[in-house]
Motif scaffolding. Structure first.
Motif, short mmCIF file in Angstrom:
data_model
loop_
_atom_site.label_atom_id
_atom_site.label_comp_id
_atom_site.label_asym_id
_atom_site.label_seq_id
_atom_site.Cartn_x
_atom_site.Cartn_y
_atom_site.Cartn_z
N VAL A 115 0.85 -1.19 0.00
CA VAL A 115 0.00 0.00 0.00
C VAL A 115 0.89 1.24 0.00
O VAL A 115 1.71 1.41 0.90
CB VAL A 115 -0.93 0.02 1.22
CG1 VAL A 115 -1.87 1.24 1.16
CG2 VAL A 115 -1.75 -1.27 1.30
N TRP A 230 -5.95 -5.38 -1.31
CA TRP A 230 -5.21 -4.34 -2.03
C TRP A 230 -4.23 -4.96 -3.01
O TRP A 230 -3.50 -5.88 -2.67
CB TRP A 230 -4.46 -3.45 -1.05
CG TRP A 230 -3.84 -2.25 -1.73
CD1 TRP A 230 -2.61 -2.16 -2.29
CD2 TRP A 230 -4.47 -0.98 -1.94
NE1 TRP A 230 -2.41 -0.92 -2.84
CE2 TRP A 230 -3.54 -0.17 -2.63
CE3 TRP A 230 -5.72 -0.46 -1.61
CZ2 TRP A 230 -3.83 1.15 -3.00
CZ3 TRP A 230 -6.00 0.85 -1.97
CH2 TRP A 230 -5.07 1.64 -2.65
N ARG A 231 -4.21 -4.44 -4.24
CA ARG A 231 -3.35 -4.97 -5.29
C ARG A 231 -2.10 -4.10 -5.44
O ARG A 231 -2.19 -2.94 -5.84
CB ARG A 231 -4.12 -5.06 -6.61
CG ARG A 231 -5.29 -6.04 -6.53
CD ARG A 231 -5.89 -6.33 -7.88
NE ARG A 231 -7.04 -7.21 -7.77
CZ ARG A 231 -7.75 -7.65 -8.81
NH1 ARG A 231 -7.40 -7.26 -10.04
NH2 ARG A 231 -8.79 -8.45 -8.63
N ARG A 232 -1.00 -4.70 -5.11
CA ARG A 232 0.30 -4.03 -5.13
C ARG A 232 0.59 -3.46 -6.52
O ARG A 232 0.40 -4.12 -7.54
CB ARG A 232 1.38 -5.02 -4.74
CG ARG A 232 2.78 -4.48 -4.66
CD ARG A 232 3.75 -5.61 -4.37
NE ARG A 232 3.49 -6.25 -3.09
CZ ARG A 232 4.06 -5.89 -1.94
NH1 ARG A 232 4.95 -4.88 -1.94
NH2 ARG A 232 3.78 -6.52 -0.82
N GLN A 234 -0.83 -1.18 -8.26
CA GLN A 234 -1.95 -0.71 -9.07
C GLN A 234 -2.52 0.58 -8.49
O GLN A 234 -2.29 0.91 -7.33
CB GLN A 234 -3.03 -1.78 -9.17
CG GLN A 234 -2.55 -3.05 -9.87
CD GLN A 234 -3.68 -4.04 -10.11
OE1 GLN A 234 -4.87 -3.68 -10.07
NE2 GLN A 234 -3.32 -5.29 -10.37
N TRP A 236 -5.71 3.48 -7.65
CA TRP A 236 -6.85 3.43 -6.74
C TRP A 236 -7.98 4.34 -7.19
O TRP A 236 -8.87 4.68 -6.41
CB TRP A 236 -6.41 3.80 -5.33
CG TRP A 236 -5.74 5.15 -5.23
CD1 TRP A 236 -6.34 6.37 -5.15
CD2 TRP A 236 -4.33 5.41 -5.25
NE1 TRP A 236 -5.42 7.38 -5.10
CE2 TRP A 236 -4.16 6.82 -5.15
CE3 TRP A 236 -3.20 4.61 -5.33
CZ2 TRP A 236 -2.90 7.42 -5.14
CZ3 TRP A 236 -1.96 5.21 -5.31
CH2 TRP A 236 -1.82 6.59 -5.22
N ASN A 242 -8.56 -1.60 -6.45
CA ASN A 242 -8.16 -0.98 -5.19
C ASN A 242 -9.20 0.02 -4.69
O ASN A 242 -9.32 0.24 -3.47
CB ASN A 242 -6.80 -0.31 -5.33
CG ASN A 242 -5.67 -1.33 -5.33
OD1 ASN A 242 -5.83 -2.44 -4.84
ND2 ASN A 242 -4.53 -0.96 -5.90
N VAL A 245 -11.46 -1.84 -2.64
CA VAL A 245 -10.90 -2.08 -1.31
C VAL A 245 -11.15 -0.88 -0.41
O VAL A 245 -11.51 -1.03 0.77
CB VAL A 245 -9.39 -2.40 -1.39
CG1 VAL A 245 -8.78 -2.49 0.00
CG2 VAL A 245 -9.16 -3.69 -2.17
#
Length: 268
Positions: A115, A230-232, A234, A236, A242, A245
């Motif tokens: 994050v 959460w997608r590392r 990427q 938001w 994200n 999320v």
């Protein structure tokens, strides 16, 4: 901070607590009997009775908490109105400055949880203005009052149990647990159930302290988002995975959009 407007946002309710014999009430008259019954039945929640007895010894019914719970207003502002009310250029600049001040910590957090700093800074700023005010009401008193109150006794019994778990595992003492009126704790306003599930001891001092330890606050916020998918690496923005999320952090659409926009501005 979220306070009455954002009571249930950004929390994760654990499995329902076991049934127990104490009855809820709608006024102060039965509170002491309810408290003693709760203490007597504390073992069924996985709590040590002596810990609960000490923690709740001086806890009294707080009518102010019930009034605040009854008087919550629906959130009607447009995004533009909300953003103008909650965010300004000074907040953005302060977020950028704090990003540099805690740059080493943020880099470590991103490596571990994926994050990025601007997202965490945005949440930190929106929740408590970067820790400027996270509440001064005794958490156990608020949660005990709301657990006894009939309106949402099941929900707040769960939160009270989790707050006592925090005490039992020695993360904080009852006196240290001050927060918002509905029991939100710390600089990014975790309810107790989220605290137990997602708080981390990032500064490695043996305690998960979301009130005073900035490393713990920042890492725990990242851990919450990471655990929710959460997608590392990427973005938001709206429409992304994200962003979905962020919607698990807070269910108010204007709030989530404010996190996203503010984070983009902090990130430059």
């Amino acid at each position: 901070m979220r306070g009455s407007i954002f009571l249930i946002f950004g929390v994760f309710l654990l499995a329902a607590t076991p049934a127990w014999s104490a009855s809820c009430g709608n006024g102060p008259a039965g509170f002491e009997a309810w408290k003693q019954a709760f203490i007597a039945g504390s073992a069924q929640h996985g709590l040590k009775q002596r810990v609960v007895q000490r923690a709740l010894k001086d806890v009294r019914y707080n009518p102010k908490v019930v009034r605040l719970d009854r008087n919550q207003k629906s959130f009607k502002l447009s995004f533009e109105q909300f953003y103008a009310k909650r965010v300004n250029n000074a907040m953005i600049r302060r977020g950028q400055k704090l990003g540099k001040t805690y740059g080493r910590i943020f880099k470590g957090i991103e490596r571990k949880y994926g994050v990025p700093a601007p997202v965490i800074l945005s949440i930190w700023g929106l929740e408590t203005n970067y820790g400027s005010f996270s509440g001064n009401m005794p958490v156990l008193q608020s949660l005990a009052t709301l657990a006894y109150d009939c309106r949402r006794a099941r929900f707040f019994t769960n939160e009270l149990v989790n707050a006592l778990i925090i005490v039992q595992r020695r993360d904080m003492t009852p006196a240290e647990m001050k927060g918002a009126w509905a029991g939100e704790i710390g600089q990014t306003q975790f309810l107790a159930s989220s605290y137990v599930k997602y708080a981390v001891d990032y500064d490695r001092n043996g305690r998960r302290d979301l009130i005073r330890s900035i490393p713990d606050v920042l890492a725990s916020t990242a851990n919450y988002l990471a655990k929710h998918g959460w997608r590392r690496g990427q973005g938001w923005a709206p429409g992304t995975a994200n962003y979905k999320v962020l919607q698990k952090w807070n269910k108010a659409g204007v709030y989530v959009k404010a996190i996203s926009v503010m984070a983009a501005k902090i990130g430059g």
